[in-house]
Design an enzyme around this catalytic site. Structure first.
Site, mmCIF file in Angstrom:
data_model
loop_
_atom_site.group_PDB
_atom_site.id
_atom_site.type_symbol
_atom_site.label_atom_id
_atom_site.label_comp_id
_atom_site.label_asym_id
_atom_site.label_seq_id
_atom_site.Cartn_x
_atom_site.Cartn_y
_atom_site.Cartn_z
ATOM 1 N N ARG A 73 0.805 -1.217 0.000
ATOM 2 C CA ARG A 73 0.000 0.000 0.000
ATOM 3 C C ARG A 73 0.844 1.277 0.000
ATOM 4 N NH1 ARG A 73 -2.483 -3.586 -1.220
ATOM 5 N NH2 ARG A 73 -4.518 -4.291 -0.535
ATOM 6 N N GLU A 109 -5.865 4.408 5.615
ATOM 7 C CA GLU A 109 -5.660 4.210 4.189
ATOM 8 C C GLU A 109 -6.324 5.340 3.408
ATOM 9 O OE1 GLU A 109 -6.616 0.708 0.955
ATOM 10 O OE2 GLU A 109 -5.648 0.189 2.837
ATOM 11 N N SER A 132 -11.568 0.887 1.975
ATOM 12 C CA SER A 132 -10.983 0.547 3.276
ATOM 13 C C SER A 132 -10.511 1.799 3.995
ATOM 14 C CB SER A 132 -9.807 -0.419 3.099
ATOM 15 O OG SER A 132 -10.230 -1.641 2.538
#
Length: 301
Positions: free
Chosen positions: A172, A290, A220
């Protein structure tokens, strides 16, 4: 500050003043932007970025508005939307070229229809190629960087191409966080079209069963901590279904926060704080966002 007359000398795209941003985010949350612009093409985007950087004007870039929470006060500066026009997608030889504003599901469908495999598991990811590259988006065991060849970016006043090996890709994250991604090139192996379409449908069905797609959300909210899942920690902390106003921690997937109707950014931020605090107290684990927070005067603590 920004000069409309100066921008009109090179800018032919869409421009709006005091434009509500909730229309452009998947959360359907966000106050007005002082200036909202949609560049007509990639070259115009580069000229616009040069202009705002040279004049030290605050700016942010959004694609389809996923993975972002914009404050109720909006954004004091320039918001640049890439999805509407900077979205060319084509095959050049053995390489798929995608401009930054191409939606990820469209990119997946484009590849599947041409019997190119390796990205079909990303079909459920919202957002655009530019954002997906910057955060190294992934799902179902695959990442956007798996078959990436190079990324075209605007960096320090220049348009350059960066090879995948120099992209600093990790879970990520990537080394492009301070750049403006312009396009990305992918080299995909050939596969069986019918099988790829079957897998694509399977991933979409699974997503529909496990994620609250019937309510606006940003995807998310937190990254998965090493060795576990954010949703598991939030659920085990007893927070599933918790509400603040019209913002709710989803009863279906605890790492999705949903807008039940008229949720405010303040409501969502408060839920994020509660989730982080509770998980840290119960499991001594810190949840890292996130979602990108935009326009807030306070930090998420």
């Amino acid at each position: 500050m920004i000069s409309i007359d100066e921008i009109k000398l090179f800018f032919k795209g869409e421009m709006k003043l005091s434009e509500p941003l909730l229309k452009y985010t998947s959360f359907r949350i966000g106050g007005p932007a002082d200036y909202y612009l949609e560049p007509a093409d990639k070259d115009e985007l580069v000229n616009l970025i040069r202009y705002v950087q040279r004049n030290q004007i605050p700016f942010i870039i959004i694609g389809s508005g996923s993975n972002v929470l914009i404050s109720d006060e909006g954004y004091r500066g320039v918001v640049i939307n890439l999805e509407a026009r900077v979205n060319r997608l084509e095959v050049r030889g053995d390489t798929v070229m995608a401009e930054t504003g191409v939606r990820t599901p469209r990119f997946v469908d484009f590849c599947v229809q041409r019997s190119l495999q390796g990205v079909e598991m990303l079909v459920g990811i919202p957002g655009t190629i530019g954002g997906a590259v910057i955060m190294n988006a992934g799902a179902n065991g695959g990442q956007i960087s798996d078959y990436l060849v190079e990324v075209e970016v605007f960096r320090e006043g220049k348009v350059i191409r960066v090879a995948k090996e120099e992209g600093e890709f990790a879970y990520r994250r990537s080394g492009f966080i301070r750049d403006v991604v312009l396009s990305a090139a992918f080299r995909l192996p050939r596969g069986d079209k019918d099988e790829l379409m079957r897998r694509r449908r399977e991933f979409l069905v699974r997503r529909g069963k496990t994620q609250p797609l019937n309510f606006p959300n940003s995807g998310s909210m937190f990254k998965n901590p090493p060795g576990t899942y954010a949703a598991k920690l939030i659920e085990e902390a007893g927070l599933k279904g918790l509400r603040k106003g019209d913002a709710q921690i989803s009863e279906l997937h605890a790492n999705f926060f949903v807008n039940l109707g008229r949720a405010s950014a303040t409501d969502v931020l408060e839920l994020m704080r509660i989730a982080r605090k509770t998980v840290h107290e119960k499991f001594n684990t810190t949840l890292e966002p996130e979602v990108k927070l935009v326009g807030f005067s306070t930090e998420l603590v």
